[in-house]
Design a protein around this motif. Structure first.
Motif, PDB file in Angstrom:
ATOM      1  N   UNK A  27       1.451  -1.618  -0.195  1.00 53.76           N
ATOM      2  CA  UNK A  27      -0.163   0.017  -0.544  1.00 53.76           C
ATOM      3  C   UNK A  27       0.821   1.592  -0.461  1.00 53.76           C
ATOM      4  N   UNK A  28       1.895   0.684   0.622  1.00 56.13           N
ATOM      5  CA  UNK A  28       2.654   2.173   1.044  1.00 56.13           C
ATOM      6  C   UNK A  28       3.575   2.753  -0.504  1.00 56.13           C
ATOM      7  N   UNK A  29       4.166   1.535  -0.829  1.00 54.15           N
ATOM      8  CA  UNK A  29       4.400   1.429  -2.244  1.00 54.15           C
ATOM      9  C   UNK A  29       3.457   2.014  -3.533  1.00 54.15           C
ATOM     10  N   UNK A  30       2.212   2.095  -3.325  1.00 59.82           N
ATOM     11  CA  UNK A  30       1.030   2.170  -4.447  1.00 59.82           C
ATOM     12  C   UNK A  30       1.377   3.694  -4.410  1.00 59.82           C
ATOM     13  N   UNK A 260       2.119   8.693   6.541  1.00 60.03           N
ATOM     14  CA  UNK A 260       2.453   8.567   7.256  1.00 60.03           C
ATOM     15  C   UNK A 260       1.771   8.009   8.600  1.00 60.03           C
ATOM     16  N   UNK A 261       0.538   6.514   8.409  1.00 60.24           N
ATOM     17  CA  UNK A 261       0.078   6.018   9.302  1.00 60.24           C
ATOM     18  C   UNK A 261       0.315   5.010   9.365  1.00 60.24           C
ATOM     19  N   UNK A 262       0.635   4.282   7.530  1.00 61.97           N
ATOM     20  CA  UNK A 262       1.474   3.195   7.231  1.00 61.97           C
ATOM     21  C   UNK A 262       3.111   2.893   7.934  1.00 61.97           C
ATOM     22  N   UNK A 263       3.076   4.098   8.218  1.00 59.94           N
ATOM     23  CA  UNK A 263       4.769   3.997   8.285  1.00 59.94           C
ATOM     24  C   UNK A 263       4.758   4.180  10.369  1.00 59.94           C
ATOM     25  N   UNK A 264       3.624   4.786  10.697  1.00 59.31           N
ATOM     26  CA  UNK A 264       3.225   4.079  12.088  1.00 59.31           C
ATOM     27  C   UNK A 264       3.307   3.151  12.396  1.00 59.31           C
ATOM     28  N   UNK A 265       3.098   2.246  11.714  1.00 59.78           N
ATOM     29  CA  UNK A 265       3.061   0.907  12.277  1.00 59.78           C
ATOM     30  C   UNK A 265       3.924  -0.456  12.422  1.00 59.78           C
ATOM     31  N   UNK A 266       4.740  -0.404  12.027  1.00 57.68           N
ATOM     32  CA  UNK A 266       5.775   0.005  11.901  1.00 57.68           C
ATOM     33  C   UNK A 266       6.263   0.353  13.363  1.00 57.68           C
ATOM     34  N   UNK A 267       6.384  -0.581  14.582  1.00 60.97           N
ATOM     35  CA  UNK A 267       7.302  -0.675  16.144  1.00 60.97           C
ATOM     36  C   UNK A 267       8.815  -0.229  15.921  1.00 60.97           C
TER      37      UNK A 267
END
Length: 398
Positions: A27-30, A260-267
Motif C-alpha cells: 500500500x505504501x509503495x502504491x 504516514x499512518x502506514x509507517x506508524x504501524x512499524x514498531x
C-alpha cells in the motif's frame, strides 16, 4: 469524489486492496508511486507568432521572470528565435514553454513547419500577434487543426492599444477591448477559422484583460491529469488562482497522511516521526514554491510590480515562507504548534501499548500529518493572498 481519485485509478484501487489484505508495504509503495507520478507529469506548451508579436515576452511573463533575467527567452525588435527553444518553469521544470520560430521567418512552409518543430510533443499551441492575425498564423492554425491539437490565439500588447486609445475623446475601455476582440475574431473567420478563441493579454499586466480567462480555458480543455501541472506554474494574478492551488494541494494531503499512518504501524522507535517530518518538509516546500513564496519568486514579483521586496516580505506571517524547509526547521516550528506536537508525541508512545497500540499509533499519525499539513497550507495560502493584494496596491483582506 474529487478528481484526484481519477488520475491514477489503478494505483488507488491497488492501494485500497493492499490495505484490506493488511499488506502495508504494498500500500505504501502504491501511494508513493501515485505521489511521484503527480510530481512528474510533463506539460509542453508551444508559443509561436510572427516577428515582433511579443511571444518571447509572453513566455517570460508566464514563467514569472523578466526579459532581463538569467534564463529568459531573448526579446528584441528583430527575430530572435531561430529554432525551437525550451524554457522550463523555474519552480516546476516538468512544465516547459517552447519558444517557436515564427512561421513566416523560417525556411519551411506551414505544412513542413509542423514536422520541423516536432508538433507531437506539444500539449497545445498559443499563437500570438501584436495586431491582426496574418495569413501565416491562419495557415499554422489550420495545420494544427489537422493534427487534432488545441490552439489558442493571443492578441498581445493590449496595454499599448489602451494607452493609444485613451487619447481619443469619449474613450471607453470596455468598448475598445470588445472592438479589438471582435476585429480579431472576424478577421480569423474570414480566413476560414471557425469559432476562433481569442484572448487579449498584456504580458506586463497579466492580472488585467483576458489572461485569467485564457488560464480557465486551458485548464478546462486539458486532460484532468495535466491540470495541476498548469495550475501550479500560473502566476498568482487573482484570488481565484490562489484558491485553486490551495484546493489542489489539499486534495493530496490525505495520501501523505495515509503514508504516514502506514509507517506508524512499524514498531521501531523514532521511525515514524523521522519519516513524517521528511514527508511534511518535502510537501511544504512544494506549497512554498507553488504559491511563489520562495525568496527568488518574491524578488521577481517585486521587480515586475515595482513594489519593494521589503513591503511584500512585511505582509508574510508564516515562519516557513521564504525558507528552504528541512526537518530541523520543521520540527522547531511544529513544536510551537501545541496540537501537532502532542499528537506526534502520543503516536510514538502509543505504538508500544498492548493490543491496540499499533492501531492507535496509525490513527494518531494520520491525524497529526493531516492537521499539520492543512495548517501550513492554510497559512501559506493566506500569505500568498496578502502578497498578491500588496503587489496590486489593494487593502489586505486576510
Amino acid at each position: 469524489m474529487d478528481d484526484s481519485f481519477d488520475l491514477y485509478p489503478e494505483e488507488i484501487k491497488e492501494c485500497k486492496e493492499a490495505l484490506m489484505n493488511n499488506d502495508t508495504a504494498a500500500a505504501a509503495a502504491k501511494i508513493h508511486k501515485y505521489l511521484e507520478n503527480e510530481d512528474n507529469i510533463p506539460l509542453n506548451i508551444a508559443v509561436t507568432g510572427e516577428c515582433g508579436s511579443g511571444k518571447s515576452t509572453f513566455v517570460n511573463a508566464i514563467r514569472g521572470i523578466k526579459n532581463s533575467d538569467d534564463g529568459a527567452a531573448p526579446t528584441g525588435c528583430v527575430e530572435t528565435t531561430i529554432d525551437v527553444t525550451p524554457y522550463p518553469h523555474p519552480n516546476f521544470p516538468k512544465v516547459t514553454f517552447w519558444d517557436l520560430p515564427g512561421i513566416g521567418t523560417t525556411r519551411f512552409p506551414a505544412d513542413q513547419y509542423m514536422e520541423h518543430v516536432k508538433f507531437e510533443r506539444f500539449d497545445f499551441f498559443i499563437i500570438i500577434s501584436a495586431d491582426r492575425f496574418r495569413e501565416n498564423d491562419v495557415k499554422l492554425a489550420q495545420e494544427i487543426q489537422k493534427m487534432k491539437k488545441k490552439f489558442y490565439f493571443v492578441r498581445s500588447k493590449i496595454d499599448h492599444n489602451i494607452q493609444d486609445e485613451k487619447r481619443i475623446k469619449n474613450f471607453n475601455e470596455e468598448m475598445t477591448l470588445k472592438r479589438i476582440r471582435d476585429d480579431c475574431i472576424q478577421g480569423l473567420q474570414q480566413q476560414g477559422i471557425e469559432a476562433p478563441q481569442v484572448f487579449l493579454v498584456s504580458s506586463f499586466e497579466l492580472h488585467l484583460y483576458d489572461f485569467s480567462l485564457l488560464h480557465e480555458t486551458l485548464e478546462r480543455e486539458l486532460p484532468a491529469h495535466k491540470r495541476n501541472a498548469l495550475l501550479f506554474t500560473m502566476p498568482n494574478i487573482s484570488r481565484e488562482i490562489i484558491n485553486k492551488k490551495k484546493k489542489a494541494f489539499q486534495a493530496n494531503i490525505k495520501y501523505h497522511a495515509v503514508l504516514s499512518a502506514i509507517v506508524a504501524g512499524v514498531p521501531v522507535p523514532g521511525l515514524s516521526t523521522t519519516v513524517d517530518l521528511g514527508i511534511m518538509a518535502t510537501v511544504i516546500n512544494k506549497y512554498v514554491l507553488g504559491f511563489g513564496l520562495d525568496k527568488l519568486s518574491l524578488q521577481r514579483l517585486a521587480d515586475s510590480t515595482g513594489v519593494p521586496y521589503e513591503n511584500l516580505h512585511a505582509v508574510i506571517k508564516s515562519p516557513l515562507a521564504l525558507e528552504k524547509i528541512n526537518v530541523d526547521l520543521l520540527l522547531k516550528v511544529i513544536s510551537q504548534i501545541t496540537s501537532s506536537g502532542v499528537l506526534m508525541a502520543a503516536e510514538e508512545g502509543s505504538k508500544f501499548l498492548p493490543l491496540f497500540g499499533i492501531v492507535a499509533a496509525m490513527a494518531l499519525s494520520f491525524t497529526a500529518t493531516y492537521k499539520t499539513l492543512s495548517f501550513f497550507l492554510n497559512s501559506l495560502a493566506e500569505d500568498a493572498q496578502r502578497v498578491l493584494e500588496k503587489s496590486l496596491g489593494l487593502e489586505t483582506s486576510v
